[in-house]
Design an enzyme around this catalytic site. Structure first.
Site, PDB file in Angstrom:
ATOM      1  N   HIS A 173      -1.584   3.342  16.197  1.00  0.00           N
ATOM      2  CA  HIS A 173      -0.795   4.388  15.556  1.00  0.00           C
ATOM      3  C   HIS A 173      -1.689   5.279  14.695  1.00  0.00           C
ATOM      4  O   HIS A 173      -2.829   4.938  14.384  1.00  0.00           O
ATOM      5  CB  HIS A 173       0.348   3.796  14.726  1.00  0.00           C
ATOM      6  CG  HIS A 173      -0.092   2.817  13.673  1.00  0.00           C
ATOM      7  ND1 HIS A 173      -0.521   1.536  13.967  1.00  0.00           N
ATOM      8  CD2 HIS A 173      -0.160   2.922  12.321  1.00  0.00           C
ATOM      9  CE1 HIS A 173      -0.830   0.899  12.860  1.00  0.00           C
ATOM     10  NE2 HIS A 173      -0.633   1.728  11.841  1.00  0.00           N
ATOM     11  N   ASP A 187      -3.202  -2.355  12.928  1.00  0.00           N
ATOM     12  CA  ASP A 187      -3.264  -3.076  11.654  1.00  0.00           C
ATOM     13  C   ASP A 187      -3.816  -4.478  11.881  1.00  0.00           C
ATOM     14  O   ASP A 187      -3.412  -5.171  12.814  1.00  0.00           O
ATOM     15  CB  ASP A 187      -1.874  -3.171  11.031  1.00  0.00           C
ATOM     16  CG  ASP A 187      -1.349  -1.816  10.577  1.00  0.00           C
ATOM     17  OD1 ASP A 187      -2.159  -0.874  10.442  1.00  0.00           O
ATOM     18  OD2 ASP A 187      -0.124  -1.698  10.361  1.00  0.00           O
ATOM     19  N   LYS A 230       0.862  -1.185   0.000  1.00  0.00           N
ATOM     20  CA  LYS A 230       0.000   0.000   0.000  1.00  0.00           C
ATOM     21  C   LYS A 230       0.898   1.235   0.000  1.00  0.00           C
ATOM     22  O   LYS A 230       1.634   1.486   0.953  1.00  0.00           O
ATOM     23  CB  LYS A 230      -0.931   0.008   1.207  1.00  0.00           C
ATOM     24  CG  LYS A 230      -1.894   1.196   1.239  1.00  0.00           C
ATOM     25  CD  LYS A 230      -3.005   0.962   2.245  1.00  0.00           C
ATOM     26  CE  LYS A 230      -3.906   2.187   2.370  1.00  0.00           C
ATOM     27  NZ  LYS A 230      -3.515   3.058   3.479  1.00  0.00           N
ATOM     28  N   HIS A 263      -5.489   3.611  14.758  1.00  0.00           N
ATOM     29  CA  HIS A 263      -5.925   2.255  14.449  1.00  0.00           C
ATOM     30  C   HIS A 263      -4.789   1.282  14.720  1.00  0.00           C
ATOM     31  O   HIS A 263      -3.625   1.682  14.847  1.00  0.00           O
ATOM     32  CB  HIS A 263      -6.344   2.142  12.983  1.00  0.00           C
ATOM     33  CG  HIS A 263      -5.185   2.240  12.025  1.00  0.00           C
ATOM     34  ND1 HIS A 263      -4.504   3.423  11.785  1.00  0.00           N
ATOM     35  CD2 HIS A 263      -4.560   1.291  11.274  1.00  0.00           C
ATOM     36  CE1 HIS A 263      -3.525   3.207  10.926  1.00  0.00           C
ATOM     37  NE2 HIS A 263      -3.529   1.920  10.600  1.00  0.00           N
TER      38      HIS A 263
END
Length: 360
Positions: free
Chosen positions: A302, A248, A227, A246
């Site tokens: 993070h 991961d 990404k 959020h």
């Protein structure tokens, strides 16, 4: 690296949330411009949908000063590495690695071919647009997440699989730079090599055989996803976020940024800024490693901030199990004193619940 406004810009682009339609069956279509298009179109004030709630704004949630994230050199003796990696995974869920064997020239070439895509005229980028309605979630997109109070992130991106070969669709990879495929395939090999080393160190740090975590992630079926995140200059960076807080959902995330800082990680309830470290690899522990370790290793919370003057970019590689893999606390780590803290489910179900903000 500066970015000029593309030669031809569409005034308004019809697009949908880029996430796979099956995960967002209730999300309605909406008209929007790409963030890069907004940023270089003379925007002076942020549109309302980009302004975060007061408690989330960078101006009201500043990073703690005088604290540095762990930096681990992979050139150290193996037993030292096992201890340092385990400690970083337990206390931070995040660390930087140096002396990883990844060529600085390869990182530079990876960044060059990625930057080249975002310099294309808008119409040419749109040819790679993803489309939730048809289940096409690879490609060029905006608004990777959309939260419940309708706030969105200051971010455009390009997403695609790098491996295993059965998941790779070269048709969606950017073709504007002739070296994109060659560079990305070389980078994928290096990511797999470094991932193998990190998973072995993490396994041994849990008191297990070195192959346990990789085996739990299905070995060669493990998915490697790229990404490329593009955060253009933002007229009011104190009010916006590039990516909201959020964790991961992957097992690991391996990231290289450009030289514009913005990543912050949470530790003990405080935000800690991650400084730019040339050629270091940023390692995030993801949800699947936290589950497999039964909480001994933590998935790092993070967020990403944006810059008023400069474009920030990052290249995030997600290491994840295949959708059909069953993930739960490893039996070796569970006993009467340490009961399972997480339920066991397929990665597909985990993703569905995460995307739709359902309890796990």
């Amino acid at each position: 690296m500066s970015y000029e406004k593309p030669p031809t810009v569409l005034s308004l682009i019809r697009a949908q949330s880029p996430l796979c339609a099956v995960l967002f069956t209730n999300q309605k279509k909406m008209d929007m411009q790409r963030v890069q298009d907004l940023a270089f179109g003379g925007l002076k004030e942020l549109p309302e949908q980009f302004i975060r709630p007061a408690h989330e704004r960078p101006e009201n949630s500043k990073a703690m000063e005088g604290v540095s994230v762990p930096v681990i050199s992979l050139s150290q003796p193996h037993d030292v590495l096992v201890k340092q990696v385990a400690l970083a995974c337990q206390e931070w869920g995040f660390f930087l690695v140096t002396d990883h064997g990844l060529s600085p020239s390869l990182i530079q070439r990876l960044q060059e071919v990625g930057q080249e895509f975002f310099r294309l005229p808008q119409e040419e980028k749109e040819a790679y647009a993803n489309d939730a309605a048809t289940g096409k979630f690879e490609g060029y997109g905006t608004k990777m997440t959309k939260n419940s109070d309708e706030k969105v992130e200051w971010l455009d991106y390009f997403f695609h699989f790098m491996s295993p070969p059965s998941k790779v669709n070269y048709g969606i990879w950017p073709k504007n730079h002739p070296a994109y495929r060659e560079v990305t395939e070389e980078y994928n090999k290096e990511m797999v090599r470094i991932t193998d080393e990190l998973l072995e160190l993490q396994s041994e740090g849990l008191g297990l055989e070195g192959n346990v975590l990789k085996s739990s992630l299905r070995d060669e079926e493990m998915e490697v996803e790229m990404k490329i995140n593009m955060y253009p200059p933002c007229p009011q960076p104190q009010l916006a976020l590039g990516v909201e807080p959020h964790t991961d959902m992957s097992a690991l995330t391996l990231l290289v940024p450009n030289d514009v800082p913005g990543l912050q990680v949470s530790k003990d309830g405080n935000w800690i800024a991650v400084d730019y470290f040339p050629n270091a690899l940023f390692v995030h522990v993801g949800d699947q490693i936290e589950v497999l370790s039964n909480g001994k290793y933590k998935s790092v919370l993070h967020r990403s901030l944006v810059n008023k003057e400069r474009t920030r970019m990052s290249w995030a590689v997600f290491i994840a199990p295949p959708l059909e893999a069953t993930i739960g606390p490893l039996p070796q780590l569970v006993n009467d004193e340490n009961p399972p803290k997480y339920s066991t489910k397929t990665y597909a179900e985990y993703r569905y619940r995460k995307f739709n903000k359902l309890p796990q």
